[in-house]
Design a protein around this motif. Structure first.
Motif, mmCIF file in Angstrom:
data_model
loop_
_atom_site.group_PDB
_atom_site.id
_atom_site.type_symbol
_atom_site.label_atom_id
_atom_site.label_comp_id
_atom_site.label_asym_id
_atom_site.label_seq_id
_atom_site.Cartn_x
_atom_site.Cartn_y
_atom_site.Cartn_z
ATOM 1 N N SER A 133 0.790 -1.256 0.009
ATOM 2 C CA SER A 133 0.076 -0.006 0.029
ATOM 3 C C SER A 133 0.793 1.110 0.037
ATOM 4 C CB SER A 133 -0.994 0.006 1.287
ATOM 5 O OG SER A 133 -1.966 -1.203 1.010
ATOM 6 N N LYS A 238 4.473 9.485 -10.066
ATOM 7 C CA LYS A 238 3.312 10.020 -10.640
ATOM 8 C C LYS A 238 2.651 8.969 -11.900
ATOM 9 C CE LYS A 238 4.180 14.441 -8.980
ATOM 10 N NZ LYS A 238 4.861 15.765 -9.181
ATOM 11 N N ASP A 245 -4.927 4.741 -11.630
ATOM 12 C CA ASP A 245 -6.215 5.489 -11.731
ATOM 13 C C ASP A 245 -7.120 4.768 -12.662
ATOM 14 O OD1 ASP A 245 -6.041 7.361 -9.790
ATOM 15 O OD2 ASP A 245 -5.215 9.022 -11.156
ATOM 16 N N ARG A 248 -8.086 1.280 -12.124
ATOM 17 C CA ARG A 248 -9.132 1.077 -11.025
ATOM 18 C C ARG A 248 -10.564 1.248 -11.432
ATOM 19 N NH1 ARG A 248 -5.461 4.505 -6.726
ATOM 20 N NH2 ARG A 248 -4.309 2.878 -6.197
ATOM 21 N N GLU A 368 -4.448 -3.494 -6.982
ATOM 22 C CA GLU A 368 -4.444 -2.262 -7.622
ATOM 23 C C GLU A 368 -5.100 -1.151 -6.599
ATOM 24 O OE1 GLU A 368 -5.366 -1.877 -11.706
ATOM 25 O OE2 GLU A 368 -4.746 -3.697 -12.208
ATOM 26 N N GLY A 369 -4.686 -1.484 -5.490
ATOM 27 C CA GLY A 369 -4.886 -0.466 -4.122
ATOM 28 C C GLY A 369 -6.210 -1.239 -3.275
ATOM 29 N N ARG A 380 -8.745 12.148 1.536
ATOM 30 C CA ARG A 380 -7.958 13.081 1.590
ATOM 31 C C ARG A 380 -8.270 14.075 0.633
ATOM 32 N NH1 ARG A 380 -1.853 10.060 0.879
ATOM 33 N NH2 ARG A 380 -1.826 9.525 3.375
HETATM 34 N N1 COS Z 1 -2.380 10.912 -10.525
HETATM 35 C C1 COS Z 1 -1.500 11.912 -10.472
HETATM 36 N N2 COS Z 1 -0.458 12.232 -9.536
HETATM 37 C C2 COS Z 1 -0.889 11.701 -8.317
HETATM 38 C C3 COS Z 1 -1.877 10.906 -8.164
HETATM 39 C C4 COS Z 1 -2.420 10.684 -9.391
HETATM 40 N N3 COS Z 1 -3.485 9.744 -9.225
HETATM 41 N N4 COS Z 1 -1.767 10.619 -6.999
HETATM 42 C C5 COS Z 1 -0.861 11.229 -6.363
HETATM 43 N N5 COS Z 1 -0.180 11.967 -7.223
HETATM 44 C C6 COS Z 1 1.112 12.521 -6.937
HETATM 45 C C7 COS Z 1 0.716 13.726 -5.780
HETATM 46 O O1 COS Z 1 0.122 15.015 -6.373
HETATM 47 C C8 COS Z 1 2.318 14.094 -5.120
HETATM 48 O O2 COS Z 1 2.865 14.933 -6.230
HETATM 49 P P1 COS Z 1 3.680 16.228 -5.567
HETATM 50 O O3 COS Z 1 4.676 15.796 -4.725
HETATM 51 O O4 COS Z 1 4.137 16.993 -6.936
HETATM 52 O O5 COS Z 1 2.345 17.008 -4.756
HETATM 53 C C9 COS Z 1 2.815 12.696 -5.528
HETATM 54 O O6 COS Z 1 2.004 11.994 -6.323
HETATM 55 C C10 COS Z 1 2.845 11.864 -4.173
HETATM 56 O O7 COS Z 1 1.550 11.790 -3.682
HETATM 57 P P2 COS Z 1 1.287 11.324 -2.132
HETATM 58 O O8 COS Z 1 1.652 12.555 -1.421
HETATM 59 O O9 COS Z 1 -0.545 11.333 -2.202
HETATM 60 O O10 COS Z 1 1.864 10.139 -2.236
HETATM 61 P P3 COS Z 1 1.613 9.088 -0.704
HETATM 62 O O11 COS Z 1 2.828 8.572 -0.741
HETATM 63 O O12 COS Z 1 0.724 9.670 0.325
HETATM 64 O O13 COS Z 1 0.645 7.886 -1.395
HETATM 65 C C11 COS Z 1 -1.238 6.504 -1.777
HETATM 66 C C12 COS Z 1 -0.445 7.735 -1.910
HETATM 67 C C13 COS Z 1 -1.163 5.675 -0.489
HETATM 68 C C14 COS Z 1 -2.610 6.765 -2.455
HETATM 69 C C15 COS Z 1 -0.346 5.558 -2.850
HETATM 70 O O14 COS Z 1 0.887 5.120 -2.357
HETATM 71 C C16 COS Z 1 -1.187 4.429 -3.355
HETATM 72 O O15 COS Z 1 -1.986 4.636 -4.129
HETATM 73 N N6 COS Z 1 -0.896 3.115 -2.752
HETATM 74 C C17 COS Z 1 -1.395 1.829 -3.107
HETATM 75 C C18 COS Z 1 -0.786 1.392 -4.216
HETATM 76 C C19 COS Z 1 -1.218 0.169 -5.011
HETATM 77 O O16 COS Z 1 -2.142 0.489 -5.730
HETATM 78 N N7 COS Z 1 -0.631 -0.649 -5.228
HETATM 79 C C20 COS Z 1 -1.191 -1.873 -5.800
HETATM 80 C C21 COS Z 1 0.000 -2.477 -6.675
HETATM 81 S S1 COS Z 1 -0.156 -2.628 -8.211
HETATM 82 S S2 COS Z 1 -1.171 -4.245 -8.431
#
Ligand code: COS
Length: 388
Positions: A133, A238, A245, A248, A368-369, A380
């Motif tokens: 995660s 990113k 996205d 999902r 995928e999350g 958030r």
């Molecule tokens: N699209 C574009 N940019 C994105 C984004 C998105 N959907 N989500 C986050 N970002 C960008 C943010 O804007 C941020 O950029 P800046 O630093 O320039 O502001 C950067 O990425 C970091 O984002 P954030 O601070 O939200 O990161 P976190 O480490 O807090 O993590 C979560 C966010 C928990 C949502 C992320 O780690 C996640 O989705 N985890 C699940 C992973 C997953 O799905 N794994 C499955 C594996 S594949 S089967």
């Protein structure tokens, strides 16, 4: 606005996939379960139908559907076992979309035609033993050495790794940063020296799908392997988020396809099975379960379509995509539970398909999350929007 393919061509494609799922895939499901493998003739048919290249742009040899069309086709395909979708899933989704969204023209030309034809399987290597995660916590390192990078680390649960021709690998290129910032995405051919794919994992369900650890031991790649080119150094997180996205919405559509299948199976059983002198479907408590399945399925399908349309219109739909994955996969879990319950003791027995489908669907709330990560993204961003 992402146009997709013409509506008459698309309608034909949906009908073909619906027929294929019912006539070819469903009859093969038990064999796939027993052999833990998809028969080669089915793989060949999926290639011929162009399924590996559904979302690859036409200029690179794919069909070029938009997200709304992809969702409808994936729903149709996922009327059959989710295992079949898994074979094409990384080429249509997470394995290739990084290249489609952020790749350079040269990277697209090099990789996408093979991805579209299914001759190259593309695999997405993000998750690690200590980072699931917390995707930003990646420990796999990519150390600069002249104009090369040397990758070291282990990736876990990597779908289609045993079949992969190419990996999108996420690795830390800035060791000074410990969050999402210092991560880059690399396009790494699977035959690069130093890559070992471990034997496939044993899982609760979806037999026939293949996930494995992938170990990178001093894997040397040129800086041109950075997804999007050297200018996108440290921008990989990113890319991963953008890919997820879209993914999902795709998973939401999978949940709708399987949800429909399970509801149909449960409805047939309710019509046929008699207790207390009449079909169980005439008992109101069973009707209540069927009605809840039907209502949730309608809501899930409508949500997938609305989100996919928003994505096609705006090129992004972060909150909507997380809501879709969260709601649709949780709903599918409830549908599976009720469908099994309607079967009574028979539902627990392997002779009935529902036992297998119940196990298969469980993964949708995790990969995928997880549902909890979707809640976190939704909350958030909801708070941030109001606070802005
Ligand atoms: N699209 C574009 N940019 C994105 C984004 C998105 N959907 N989500 C986050 N970002 C960008 C943010 O804007 C941020 O950029 P800046 O630093 O320039 O502001 C950067 O990425 C970091 O984002 P954030 O601070 O939200 O990161 P976190 O480490 O807090 O993590 C979560 C966010 C928990 C949502 C992320 O780690 C996640 O989705 N985890 C699940 C992973 C997953 O799905 N794994 C499955 C594996 S594949 S089967």
């Amino acid at each position: 606005m992402q146009a997709g393919v013409d509506s008459d061509v698309f309608e034909q494609l949906v009908e073909t996939v619906q027929r294929f799922a019912r006539q070819r895939l469903i009859p093969a499901e038990r064999r796939v379960e027993e052999e833990d493998a998809i028969p080669e003739d089915i793989v060949a048919e999926m290639k011929e139908m162009g399924l590996f290249g559904l979302s690859t742009p036409e200029e690179f040899g794919g069909i070029g559907v938009n997200v709304a069309q992809e969702a409808q086709l994936i729903e149709a395909l996922c009327y059959a076992s989710l295992t079949f979708r898994s074979l094409i899933g990384t080429n249509v989704g997470i394995g290739s979309q990084g290249i489609v969204i952020d790749g350079t023209q040269a990277q697209k030309q090099q990789w996408l035609p093979g991805v579209a034809s299914g001759d190259i399987i593309a695999s997405f290597a993000l998750t690690e033993p200590d980072n699931g995660s917390d995707a930003g916590g990646i420990r796999t390192s990519a150390r600069r050495d002249g104009s090369d990078f040397v990758i070291n680390g282990t990736k876990r649960y990597i779908t289609n790794a045993v079949r992969a021709g190419v990996f999108t690998v996420f690795a830390r290129t800035d060791p000074e940063k410990d969050g999402a910032d210092g991560v880059s995405a690399f396009i790494v051919p699977a035959d690069t020296p130093g890559i070992t794919v471990a034997k496939p994992d044993r899982k609760l369900g979806q037999r026939g799908t293949k996930t494995s650890d992938v170990i990178f031991d001093n894997v040397r790649v040129p800086e041109t392997a950075i997804l999007g080119g050297p200018d996108r150094l440290n921008q990989g997180f990113k890319t991963a988020m953008k890919v997820l996205d879209r993914g999902r919405i795709h998973v939401g559509a999978m949940a709708v396809g399987q949800g429909q299948r399970m509801l149909d199976i449960a409805t047939d059983y309710a019509l046929e099975r008699k207790q207390f002198g009449k079909p169980i479907g005439e008992h109101q408590l069973v009707q209540g379960m069927l009605a809840d399945c039907q209502a949730e399925l309608h809501a899930a399908r409508a949500l997938v379509r609305a989100t996919a349309d928003t994505f096609d219109r705006q090129g992004s739909a972060i909150i909507e995509a997380s809501c879709t994955k969260y709601f649709c996969t949780e709903a599918a879990g409830r549908i599976a539970d009720r469908a099994l319950q309607i079967h009574g003791g028979a539902g627990y027995m392997a002779e009935y398909d529902i036992e297998r489908l119940y196990r298969d669907i469980r993964l949708l709330r995790i990969y995928e999350g997880t549902s909890q990560i979707q809640q976190l993204v939704i909350a958030r961003r909801t708070l941030a929007q109001r606070a802005a």
